[in-house]
Design a protein around this motif. Structure first.
Motif, PDB file in Angstrom:
ATOM      1  N   GLN A 203       0.820  -1.217   0.000  1.00 12.39           N
ATOM      2  CA  GLN A 203       0.000   0.000   0.000  1.00 12.39           C
ATOM      3  C   GLN A 203       0.850   1.261   0.000  1.00 12.39           C
ATOM      4  N   ARG A 204       1.888   1.236   0.846  1.00 12.57           N
ATOM      5  CA  ARG A 204       2.777   2.402   0.895  1.00 12.57           C
ATOM      6  C   ARG A 204       3.507   2.561  -0.456  1.00 12.57           C
TER       7      ARG A 204
ATOM      8  N   ARG B  43       1.293   4.188  -3.027  1.00  8.06           N
ATOM      9  CA  ARG B  43       1.170   5.639  -2.818  1.00  8.06           C
ATOM     10  C   ARG B  43       2.455   6.374  -3.160  1.00  8.06           C
ATOM     11  N   SER B  44       3.611   5.780  -2.807  1.00  8.51           N
ATOM     12  CA  SER B  44       4.889   6.486  -2.961  1.00  8.51           C
ATOM     13  C   SER B  44       5.419   6.466  -4.388  1.00  8.51           C
TER      14      SER B  44
ATOM     15  N   PRO C 227       3.702   5.314  -7.651  1.00  5.20           N
ATOM     16  CA  PRO C 227       2.576   4.696  -8.374  1.00  5.20           C
ATOM     17  C   PRO C 227       2.934   4.113  -9.742  1.00  5.20           C
TER      18      PRO C 227
ATOM     19  N   TYR D 268       4.772   0.907  -9.170  1.00  3.68           N
ATOM     20  CA  TYR D 268       3.837  -0.089  -8.633  1.00  3.68           C
ATOM     21  C   TYR D 268       3.003  -0.682  -9.773  1.00  3.68           C
TER      22      TYR D 268
END
Ligand SMILES: [Zn+2]
Length: 270
Positions: A246-247, A250-251, A253, A256
């Motif tokens: 999740q982090r 967010r950090s 994208p 990810y």
């Protein structure tokens, strides 16, 4: 030795060689392993080592269990430095290795022959040749190493240290990500030329961001070791992708999203 006995012996050896190498038998053995489900005790061990498996969709969890059973049945585990590899150790390593290939259909580390496990960090002698031909002997202390496509070496102490201090540290994921990266020439499961270019550009860009932040002394979401080179960047990013999804989403994208395409999994949603 009589001729008849020698012939019987040679025949037996040939029969064993045929059984070992026969692809039909190997496939049947694998499908038998695939059907094997984990015992309740093994499921509890799996949940201890991979708590995330309790939150992933049911069919993924089933598949993880089946892949793990195949991995344990087919790959050799070798205890080194006096370590005895227990069934729990095998399960912990196999399940984390299989997490990486969970979203893909076929891959079960076919070329991998053995996982070598040391009790703690191990020393690897290395030789460096510089451009003047000077050879320097060096010793490196390692928590894990991927040695060609045939062997992966792990320190059990470091396998157990995953997730310590709230860090996205996971030596099993790190080394098996290296394995997939080496095997594919730096782009796991990416075969299309345009996709390969996009993947290369993205990694270069994100690697530069991490290196710049490090130079300025700013904190980075990924462990600064990611700045070492591209291969380490991918391995460290893979650790964070599964340990702190999740982090991560967010950090970083874009990275990810690219890893979600590579692994065909979305751990941030679990
Ligand atoms: Zn590495």
């Amino acid at each position: 030795m009589s001729l008849a006995f020698a012939l019987a012996l040679a025949g037996g050896a040939l029969f064993i060689a045929w059984i070992v190498s026969d692809p039909v038998l190997a496939a049947r053995r694998r499908s038998r392993l695939h059907r094997r489900s984990l015992t309740d005790a093994e499921r509890r061990t799996l949940a201890d080592w991979l708590p995330v498996c309790q939150h992933m969709p049911h069919e993924l969890r089933d598949r993880l269990e089946r892949l793990t059973a195949v991995f344990i049945g087919e790959r050799q585990f070798v205890g080194c430095g006096g370590l005895e590899v227990t069934p729990e150790m095998k399960l912990a390593i196999a399940a984390q290795a299989c997490l990486l290939v969970l979203g893909r259909n076929t891959h079960v580390y076919d070329e991998l022959r053995a996982v070598l496990v040391y009790p703690s960090q191990f020393i690897v002698p290395e030789q460096w040749h510089d451009e003047h031909g000077v050879v320097t002997d060096e010793k490196r202390v390692l928590a894990g190493e991927t040695w060609d496509q045939g062997r992966i070496i792990l320190s059990w102490e470091d396998v157990g240290a995953r997730g310590d201090d709230g860090e996205a540290f996971n030596v099993v994921i790190h080394e098996f990500a290296h394995y997939l990266d080496h095997e594919s020439g730096g782009a796991p499961w990416i075969h299309d030329a345009a996709a390969r270019r996009r993947w290369d550009d993205l990694l270069e860009r994100e690697l530069a961001v991490v290196r710049d932040a490090e130079r300025r002394g700013e904190p980075t979401f990924l462990d600064p070791y990611a700045g070492e080179d591209r291969a380490e960047f991918f391995a460290v990013a893979s650790e964070a992708y599964f340990e702190e999804p999740q982090r991560f989403a967010r950090s970083m994208p874009s990275l990810y999203a690219a890893l979600r395409d590579v692994y065909r999994l979305d751990p941030a949603a679990w």
